[in-house]
Write an enzyme that holds these catalytic residues in place. Structure first.
Site, short mmCIF file in Angstrom:
data_model
loop_
_atom_site.label_atom_id
_atom_site.label_comp_id
_atom_site.label_asym_id
_atom_site.label_seq_id
_atom_site.Cartn_x
_atom_site.Cartn_y
_atom_site.Cartn_z
CE LYS A 141 -4.55 0.34 2.06
NZ LYS A 141 -5.27 0.37 3.33
O1 G3P Z 1 -8.09 0.87 4.62
C1 G3P Z 1 -8.22 2.22 4.76
C2 G3P Z 1 -9.61 2.76 4.94
O2 G3P Z 1 -10.55 1.79 4.74
C3 G3P Z 1 -9.73 3.57 6.19
O3 G3P Z 1 -11.04 3.76 6.59
O4 G3P Z 1 -12.66 4.28 8.37
O5 G3P Z 1 -10.29 5.05 8.61
O6 G3P Z 1 -11.80 6.10 6.95
P1 G3P Z 1 -11.47 4.86 7.69
#
Ligand code: G3P
Length: 217
Positions: free
Chosen positions: A84
């Site tokens: 990533k």
């Molecule tokens: O994998 C990264 C992403 O899904 C993060 O999500 O909930 O931190 O905005 P969030």
């Protein structure tokens, strides 16, 4: 459409994997911290043992050369590890270099169609638009997904779209309707996707009636 689990929680990964619907896992530094892993690389190794599919692990540097070095280390953990890389100028350089080396990348923190276009041109294998975080600031996360789907279709890009930052089951339905390749979902959202009040009510009634009429198999 494939479902990935967006977590570094080993127990959640083991449980979701046992349902037979999981194709991969995505992690990020926040999720790794939340899961309390002391040793990130052994956590990734453990996840790779549980799920036989793409496992995204994020680099921590902001310079292309360092990102590449970290990517090489992470990719040695297991053949299924996807690196990533955050969307930025240095990230694009790293994605390009890694694609030449045959190391697969997932361009993360994507908030615009231009960023997704550049990630695909650089050779990213996956791109992760963050729909929830866009919704959070009053933008339309799914509009971005629709744009990326259309742009990739127009030019035949092979980069797969991982709808990320999923907040609720409707995000997954919308992602599927738009033709996104993957939705990566928190375990809580995955559980909500399984359940429905009418299903629970129906199961209870069947069980009660079977018991009352002394049915056996
Ligand atoms: O994998 C990264 C992403 O899904 C993060 O999500 O909930 O931190 O905005 P969030």
């Amino acid at each position: 459409m494939e479902i990935f689990l967006d977590t570094a929680d080993i127990n959640a990964i083991r449980e979701a994997n046992s349902w037979g619907i999981l194709s991969g896992v995505t992690t990020n530094p926040t999720l790794v911290a939340k899961a309390g892993h002391k040793d990130f690389k052994s956590a990734v190794r453990e996840i790779c043992k549980i799920v036989n599919g793409p496992i995204s692990a994020e680099v921590l540097s902001l310079k292309a050369e360092e990102m590449i070095r970290e990517a090489e280390k992470l990719s040695k953990i297991h053949k299924n590890v996807i690196i990533k890389i955050p969307m930025c100028e240095e990230g694009l350089k790293a994605i390009k270099a890694l694609s030449k080396k045959g190391i697969k990348t997932n361009c993360t923190l994507v908030f615009s169609a231009n960023q997704a276009l550049l990630a695909a041109i650089a050779g990213a294998d996956y791109v992760s638009p963050f729909v929830g975080r866009l919704d959070d600031i009053g933008n339309d996360g799914m509009k971005l997904v629709a744009e990326i789907v259309q742009i990739y279709r127009n030019y035949g890009f092979k980069t797969k779209i991982i709808v990320a930052s999923v907040r609720h089951p409707m995000h997954v339905i919308e992602a599927a309707l738009l033709g996104a390749d993957i939705a990566t979902v928190p375990f809580e959202v995955l559980k909500k996707m399984v359940s429905h009040a009418k299903t629970s009510e129906g199961i209870k009634r069947f069980m009660d009636d079977a018991k009352k009429s002394k049915q056996k198999i």
